[in-house]
Motif scaffolding. Structure first.
Motif, short mmCIF file in Angstrom:
data_model
loop_
_atom_site.label_atom_id
_atom_site.label_comp_id
_atom_site.label_asym_id
_atom_site.label_seq_id
_atom_site.Cartn_x
_atom_site.Cartn_y
_atom_site.Cartn_z
N GLY A 102 -42.83 -13.90 14.42
CA GLY A 102 -42.38 -13.07 15.53
C GLY A 102 -40.94 -13.39 15.90
N LEU A 103 -40.16 -12.34 16.18
CA LEU A 103 -38.80 -12.50 16.68
C LEU A 103 -38.70 -11.76 18.01
CD1 LEU A 103 -36.67 -11.75 13.46
CD2 LEU A 103 -37.29 -13.99 14.37
N GLY A 162 -29.70 -6.26 21.78
CA GLY A 162 -28.47 -6.84 21.25
C GLY A 162 -28.63 -8.25 20.75
N GLY A 163 -29.84 -8.76 20.77
CA GLY A 163 -30.09 -10.15 20.33
C GLY A 163 -30.20 -10.32 18.83
N GLY A 164 -30.18 -9.22 18.08
CA GLY A 164 -30.19 -9.33 16.62
C GLY A 164 -31.56 -9.35 15.98
N LYS A 165 -32.55 -8.75 16.62
CA LYS A 165 -33.92 -8.78 16.09
C LYS A 165 -34.02 -8.10 14.72
CE LYS A 165 -35.73 -6.63 19.66
NZ LYS A 165 -34.49 -6.49 20.47
N THR A 166 -33.50 -6.87 14.63
CA THR A 166 -33.62 -6.11 13.40
C THR A 166 -32.84 -6.76 12.26
OG1 THR A 166 -33.81 -4.07 14.71
CG2 THR A 166 -33.34 -3.83 12.36
N TYR A 167 -31.59 -7.10 12.52
CA TYR A 167 -30.73 -7.70 11.51
C TYR A 167 -31.33 -9.02 11.00
CZ TYR A 167 -26.47 -9.67 9.43
OH TYR A 167 -25.55 -10.23 8.57
N SER A 168 -31.77 -9.86 11.92
CA SER A 168 -32.34 -11.16 11.55
C SER A 168 -33.61 -10.98 10.73
CB SER A 168 -32.63 -11.99 12.79
OG SER A 168 -31.45 -12.28 13.50
N SER A 169 -34.45 -10.01 11.12
CA SER A 169 -35.72 -9.81 10.41
C SER A 169 -35.47 -9.36 8.97
CB SER A 169 -36.59 -8.79 11.15
OG SER A 169 -36.00 -7.50 11.15
N SER A 172 -32.73 2.41 14.20
CA SER A 172 -31.87 1.22 14.17
C SER A 172 -31.87 0.55 12.81
CB SER A 172 -32.30 0.22 15.25
OG SER A 172 -33.60 -0.27 14.99
N ALA A 173 -32.97 0.64 12.07
CA ALA A 173 -33.04 -0.01 10.76
C ALA A 173 -32.00 0.56 9.80
CB ALA A 173 -34.44 0.14 10.17
N ASP A 174 -31.75 1.87 9.89
CA ASP A 174 -30.80 2.51 8.98
C ASP A 174 -29.37 2.03 9.19
OD1 ASP A 174 -32.48 4.46 7.47
OD2 ASP A 174 -32.94 5.17 9.48
N LEU A 175 -29.10 1.42 10.33
CA LEU A 175 -27.76 0.88 10.59
C LEU A 175 -27.44 -0.28 9.65
CD1 LEU A 175 -27.79 0.83 14.50
CD2 LEU A 175 -26.73 2.55 13.02
N VAL A 188 -28.90 -19.81 13.52
CA VAL A 188 -28.79 -18.38 13.30
C VAL A 188 -29.64 -18.03 12.07
CG1 VAL A 188 -27.26 -16.45 12.76
CG2 VAL A 188 -26.47 -18.28 14.27
N PRO A 189 -30.68 -17.19 12.21
CA PRO A 189 -31.54 -16.85 11.07
C PRO A 189 -30.76 -16.22 9.93
CG PRO A 189 -32.55 -16.18 13.13
CD PRO A 189 -31.15 -16.58 13.46
N SER A 190 -31.16 -16.56 8.70
CA SER A 190 -30.47 -16.06 7.51
C SER A 190 -31.48 -15.93 6.38
CB SER A 190 -29.37 -17.04 7.10
OG SER A 190 -29.95 -18.30 6.73
N GLU A 191 -31.00 -15.54 5.20
CA GLU A 191 -31.87 -15.50 4.03
C GLU A 191 -32.49 -16.87 3.77
OE1 GLU A 191 -30.46 -13.69 0.41
OE2 GLU A 191 -29.08 -12.41 1.53
#
Length: 289
Positions: free
Chosen positions: A16-17, A22-29, A52-55, A208-211
């Motif tokens: 769970g995130l 603006g906290g970066g949920k989608t990008y981080s996931s 938002s995912a398409d961004l 900071v979450p990453s690959e």
């Protein structure tokens, strides 16, 4: 009942995130999902956040299922099952907040029934079915959830004072206890663990979450023995193995699944057996073409 020694099994992550807007949920996931499976082609995002995912399409060729209102538990479940049937290794549900507090979500359903306490007897099983779809999925599942400022009413004599009392996740209380890991993101995208059964992140400094985060989780998931198919034999020559091998077309495979849906949905190894056969049939079809 039989007493046995505890054994560490291979696992699928339930991550769970949570963050404010603006906290970066989608990008981080997406980054974590890529680390989990190594290929964004094997990742699907159930997008309830107005595209938002398409961004983040520049990150790779991940798959998107756009989910719009009404955000009923059943529509979420349908989206999850569609991703599973497509063979997705990681499913991102972005976000689950609408299932609880969105148009057509659980809170609105209760209100439409009259808003009485007893109306929850009809809605709670529907919400639980949604939770079960996440818990029992044969895929890794990452859920995102919105957080908002919570307030508390404090009585002082004849007056009531409203005071901020931290941030609250917009979903039914207790959801994080169903997860393997729950990470809270701040506005700078720094993550800290509020719950962590893996002990990979609990008590550690914010990051900071990453690959790499996904790769670390994937390594943890692969430790231990393969899961046991309780009560079901799927080895070569077994009844179930022969049933699946006898299917020579996608249609026959679908019919087999539909006749045994409840048993297959409850057993990840049966799902994998059918998925493998589906891929074999696809390969043969393409070779013939």
């Amino acid at each position: 009942m039989q007493l046995r020694k505890a054994t560490r099994k291979k696992a699928k992550i339930r991550l769970g995130l949570s963050a404010v807007s603006g906290g970066g949920k989608t990008y981080s996931s997406i980054l974590i999902a890529k680390g989990l499976c190594g290929d964004l082609n094997k990742v699907a995002i159930i997008d309830t956040e107005n595209g938002s995912a398409d961004l983040y399409a520049h990150l790779g060729d991940f798959n998107v299922v756009t989910l719009t209102a009404p955000f009923t538990p059943e529509r979420y479940i349908e989206a999850i099952k569609s991703c599973e049937k497509a063979g997705m290794e990681v499913i991102i549900v972005d976000s689950i907040s609408h299932e609880w507090d969105g148009k057509g979500g659980c809170l609105e359903i209760v209100e439409s029934l009259g808003g009485k306490y007893q109306d929850w007897a009809k809605v709670t099983p529907r919400h639980q079915a949604f939770i079960d779809a996440i818990i029992h999925s044969p895929s890794h599942v990452i859920t995102t959830v919105r957080r908002k400022q919570d307030y508390e009413m404090i009585k002082e004599g004849n007056k009531v004072r409203i005071e901020k009392s931290g941030l609250k996740e917009i979903t039914r209380e207790g959801f994080e206890y169903e997860l393997t890991i729950n990470l809270e993101l701040d506005i700078q995208h720094n993550a800290t663990a509020s719950k962590d059964r893996t002990q990979l992140f609990m008590g550690k400094a914010a990051f900071v979450p990453s690959e790499k985060t996904g790769e670390i989780i994937a390594a943890w998931c692969e430790q231990g023995e393969a899961p046991i198919a309780i009560g079901v034999n799927i080895k070569p020559g077994s009844d179930w193995y022969n049933k699946v091998e006898d299917c020579t077309t996608q249609k026959e495979l679908v019919e087999l699944y539909q006749k045994n849906k409840s048993e297959v949905d409850a057993n990840p190894l049966l799902q994998q057996l059918i998925s493998n056969r589906r891929n074999q049939i696809n390969d043969k079809t393409l070779s013939a073409a």
